[in-house]
Design a protein around this motif. Structure first.
Motif, PDB file in Angstrom:
ATOM      1  N   ARG A  88       0.843  -1.210   0.000  1.00 32.92           N
ATOM      2  CA  ARG A  88       0.000   0.000   0.000  1.00 32.92           C
ATOM      3  C   ARG A  88       0.870   1.248   0.000  1.00 32.92           C
ATOM      4  O   ARG A  88       0.606   2.200  -0.703  1.00 32.92           O
ATOM      5  CB  ARG A  88      -0.930   0.009   1.206  1.00 32.92           C
ATOM      6  CG  ARG A  88      -2.132  -0.912   1.042  1.00 32.92           C
ATOM      7  CD  ARG A  88      -2.986  -0.809   2.287  1.00 32.92           C
ATOM      8  NE  ARG A  88      -4.217  -1.541   2.175  1.00 32.92           N
ATOM      9  CZ  ARG A  88      -4.415  -2.757   2.654  1.00 32.92           C
ATOM     10  NH1 ARG A  88      -3.422  -3.399   3.255  1.00 32.92           N
ATOM     11  NH2 ARG A  88      -5.587  -3.341   2.535  1.00 32.92           N
ATOM     12  N   GLY A 122     -13.199   3.926  -1.570  1.00 35.69           N
ATOM     13  CA  GLY A 122     -13.268   2.721  -0.743  1.00 35.69           C
ATOM     14  C   GLY A 122     -12.099   2.686   0.238  1.00 35.69           C
ATOM     15  O   GLY A 122     -11.213   1.856   0.149  1.00 35.69           O
ATOM     16  N   THR A 123     -12.140   3.595   1.194  1.00 36.28           N
ATOM     17  CA  THR A 123     -10.966   3.781   2.076  1.00 36.28           C
ATOM     18  C   THR A 123     -10.803   2.668   3.105  1.00 36.28           C
ATOM     19  O   THR A 123      -9.725   2.469   3.664  1.00 36.28           O
ATOM     20  CB  THR A 123     -11.049   5.170   2.760  1.00 36.28           C
ATOM     21  OG1 THR A 123      -9.760   5.547   3.204  1.00 36.28           O
ATOM     22  CG2 THR A 123     -12.025   5.184   3.941  1.00 36.28           C
ATOM     23  N   GLU A 146     -16.367   5.741   1.534  1.00 37.84           N
ATOM     24  CA  GLU A 146     -16.555   4.363   2.025  1.00 37.84           C
ATOM     25  C   GLU A 146     -18.044   4.053   2.091  1.00 37.84           C
ATOM     26  O   GLU A 146     -18.819   4.766   2.729  1.00 37.84           O
ATOM     27  CB  GLU A 146     -15.879   4.176   3.394  1.00 37.84           C
ATOM     28  CG  GLU A 146     -16.042   2.789   3.985  1.00 37.84           C
ATOM     29  CD  GLU A 146     -15.688   1.644   3.023  1.00 37.84           C
ATOM     30  OE1 GLU A 146     -14.571   1.603   2.490  1.00 37.84           O
ATOM     31  OE2 GLU A 146     -16.569   0.779   2.800  1.00 37.84           O
ATOM     32  N   LEU A 147     -18.413   2.959   1.418  1.00 39.51           N
ATOM     33  CA  LEU A 147     -19.813   2.565   1.305  1.00 39.51           C
ATOM     34  C   LEU A 147     -20.314   1.850   2.561  1.00 39.51           C
ATOM     35  O   LEU A 147     -21.425   2.071   3.031  1.00 39.51           O
ATOM     36  CB  LEU A 147     -19.927   1.623   0.080  1.00 39.51           C
ATOM     37  CG  LEU A 147     -21.293   1.136  -0.332  1.00 39.51           C
ATOM     38  CD1 LEU A 147     -22.176   2.297  -0.771  1.00 39.51           C
ATOM     39  CD2 LEU A 147     -21.163   0.136  -1.500  1.00 39.51           C
ATOM     40  N   LEU A 180     -18.596   6.773  -8.254  1.00 34.33           N
ATOM     41  CA  LEU A 180     -17.429   6.479  -7.412  1.00 34.33           C
ATOM     42  C   LEU A 180     -16.643   7.764  -7.163  1.00 34.33           C
ATOM     43  O   LEU A 180     -15.955   7.882  -6.153  1.00 34.33           O
ATOM     44  CB  LEU A 180     -16.532   5.453  -8.106  1.00 34.33           C
ATOM     45  CG  LEU A 180     -17.136   4.062  -8.284  1.00 34.33           C
ATOM     46  CD1 LEU A 180     -16.199   3.161  -9.087  1.00 34.33           C
ATOM     47  CD2 LEU A 180     -17.436   3.421  -6.921  1.00 34.33           C
ATOM     48  N   ASN A 197      -8.042   0.825  -4.011  1.00 34.48           N
ATOM     49  CA  ASN A 197      -7.785  -0.610  -3.869  1.00 34.48           C
ATOM     50  C   ASN A 197      -9.175  -1.260  -3.922  1.00 34.48           C
ATOM     51  O   ASN A 197      -9.874  -1.287  -2.921  1.00 34.48           O
ATOM     52  CB  ASN A 197      -7.095  -0.856  -2.528  1.00 34.48           C
ATOM     53  CG  ASN A 197      -6.896  -2.332  -2.235  1.00 34.48           C
ATOM     54  OD1 ASN A 197      -7.070  -3.177  -3.106  1.00 34.48           O
ATOM     55  ND2 ASN A 197      -6.535  -2.639  -0.996  1.00 34.48           N
ATOM     56  N   GLU A 228     -16.025  -5.918   1.139  1.00 37.14           N
ATOM     57  CA  GLU A 228     -14.688  -5.400   0.863  1.00 37.14           C
ATOM     58  C   GLU A 228     -14.007  -6.170  -0.257  1.00 37.14           C
ATOM     59  O   GLU A 228     -13.177  -5.638  -0.980  1.00 37.14           O
ATOM     60  CB  GLU A 228     -13.813  -5.529   2.102  1.00 37.14           C
ATOM     61  CG  GLU A 228     -14.302  -4.741   3.268  1.00 37.14           C
ATOM     62  CD  GLU A 228     -13.487  -5.068   4.484  1.00 37.14           C
ATOM     63  OE1 GLU A 228     -12.533  -4.343   4.749  1.00 37.14           O
ATOM     64  OE2 GLU A 228     -13.788  -6.075   5.147  1.00 37.14           O
TER      65      GLU A 228
END
Ligand SMILES: C[S@@+](CC[C@H](N)C(=O)[O-])C[C@H]1O[C@@H](n2cnc3c(N)ncnc32)[C@H](O)[C@@H]1O
Length: 450
Positions: A88, A122-123, A146-147, A180, A197, A228
């Motif tokens: 990462r 999408g953190t 973040e969903l 997004l 990611n 995820e």
């Protein structure tokens, strides 16, 4: 209570191999405990020891603390997850370098005065990317989306824990099908970059098959919840699967599609891929939609590998080692090189500098010359070195070349560095690789006349 963390002692350029445990134990008392209890060795099968290892690395290298729910994907789980933290960071640093080498100063270095705003799609529960960006670059601000509500709450906690709420904004999209990249929804005009990611798998079956191929049970190497790990768009009419196959490729296809609408409102779009073959599919889609400036990268730490693809609708070209890699070895994915050399071993730097001057000075170029460093930065509005362009200039005299070119469109930007026995030519700007190729040809002929 907020932790008081020491400033990071080192920020690595890129991680590659595994960490020196003994050195880390000397620097971190908590890590020394897990090492000490086991004769100076770390039990790589013990999740608690690995969790401590990752926490100690985050603290030592980035001055960060994170806390995570047990059932969400996180850096501090089994061994491969420590590599994933390193990967990462390698992804974060690659994005930073893409920006550094395509900034207004054209000198391929980090400009701390440049204000950068990035979006992490999408953190996750850790908010790991925004935390890494913010802790390593004080001039960066971020939007993290973040969903999933559990991950969203945990990300909020980690941002507060590190005192970064003023620089990292968190956003929960209203639905899985909402954009997004919510620039319009949030009234944001521009962003410098996008990092992501994505969920890697297209279905639960895909996840199980993939883990079986690696001969390890899926949940032994990963604590991720389905939301995820899996992206499975609902397939309705026939043909939709080809347009969006789900998984990392499908998620990235959505970003590609949104990027077509956003164009240069975002300078660099990027996405991480779980498989090399995914890179080929994404690059093919990029070419289809008309992207001409892209970059591919293998991200690695130890034996773990991931891949990243980046693209821009702008004309600034990143440094060559950031866009091409021999480790992304599948056909058709490498973009045109942005650095090339011309060798002339028999010639001194002085001779080469004179030759370059004689070749460039008569042309209608905007030049910034640094004679001491034997470096020239140049910009052309069009091909002014072809035979046809030279004949036209001879016919029309010089009146055209006197006009101020500063604000004109740049068709080609380059930097030439003259050394003993060779020239390094860096392609800095331009959409047309043929123009850069033709410019290289002109220089070749000047250095090696027939
Ligand atoms: C593989 S995880 C990555 C998490 C984190 N970035 C990391 O690297 O640890 C993918 C994340 O994307 C989130 N996600 C999935 N669909 C999303 C969407 N439409 N908008 C925002 N986040 C989404 C998931 O909930 C999950 O947290």
């Amino acid at each position: 209570m907020l932790p008081t963390l020491a400033a990071p002692s080192i920020t690595p350029d890129y991680y590659d191999d595994y960490i020196d445990f003994a050195a880390l134990a000397l620097q971190d008392a908590d890590f020394a405990k897990v090492c000490g209890a086991n004769d100076g060795k770390v039990d790589l099968q013990d999740p608690k020891a690995l969790q401590q290892l990752t926490k100690s690395l985050l603290k030592r290298d980035f001055g960060l603390a994170i806390e995570l729910p047990d059932d969400r994907l996180c850096p501090p789980v089994p061994v491969s997850q420590t590599y994933i933290l390193m990967i990462r960071y390698n992804y974060v640093h690659w994005v930073q370098e893409l920006l550094d080498t395509t900034s207004d100063n054209y000198d391929d270095t980090y400009d701390p005065s440049r204000r950068v705003f990035g979006i992490d799609i999408g953190t996750g529960a850790s908010a790991i990317y925004p935390l890494l960006f913010a802790s390593t670059r004080p001039n960066y601000r971020l939007l993290a989306t973040e969903l999933d509500s559990t991950s969203h709450a945990s990300a909020a906690h980690n941002i507060t824990l590190n005192n970064l709420s003023s620089r990292i904004r968190l956003h929960q999209p209203p639905s899985a099908t909402a954009p997004l990249l919510p620039l319009d929804d949030l009234s944001l005009s521009h962003a410098s970059f996008v990092i992501c990611n994505p969920p890697f798998y297209a279905s639960a079956a895909d996840l199980v098959t993939s883990a079986a191929a690696k001969s390890s049970p899926p949940h032994a190497v990963c604590t991720g919840a389905d939301v995820e790990m899996i992206y499975a768009p609902s397939f309705g009419s026939s043909g939709e699967y080809d347009r969006n196959p789900g998984g990392d490729v499908g998620f990235c296809f959505r970003i590609v599609e949104e990027s077509v609408g956003l164009q240069e409102r975002v300078q660099w779009f990027t996405c991480m891929m779980g498989r090399l073959e995914s890179v080929g599919k994404v690059v093919a889609r990029l070419k289809e939609v008309g992207v001409r400036n892209w970059a591919v990268r293998c991200l690695r730490a130890g034996k773990t590998r991931r891949w990243a693809v980046g693209w821009s609708w702008g004309a600034r070209r990143p440094r060559n080692d950031l866009v091409r890699s021999s480790l992304v070895n599948i056909g058709g994915v490498q973009p045109f090189p942005t650095e090339q050399a011309i060798h002339a071993e028999e010639k001194t730097a002085e001779e080469l500098w004179d030759t370059v001057g004689r070749a460039l000075n008569p042309l209608d170029l905007r030049l910034e010359i640094d004679a001491e460093r034997k470096t020239v930065l140049g910009f052309a509005e069009k091909n002014v070195w072809s035979r046809a362009a030279r004949r036209k200039r001879a016919r029309e005299g010089d009146e055209d070349s006197s006009k101020e070119a500063q604000d004109e469109e740049v068709a080609l930007g380059f930097r030439i560095k003259v050394n003993e026995g060779n020239l390094d030519i860096r392609w800095l700007e331009g959409m047309e690789e043929k123009l850069f190729e033709s410019f290289m040809g002109m220089l070749q002929r000047a250095i090696h006349p027939r």
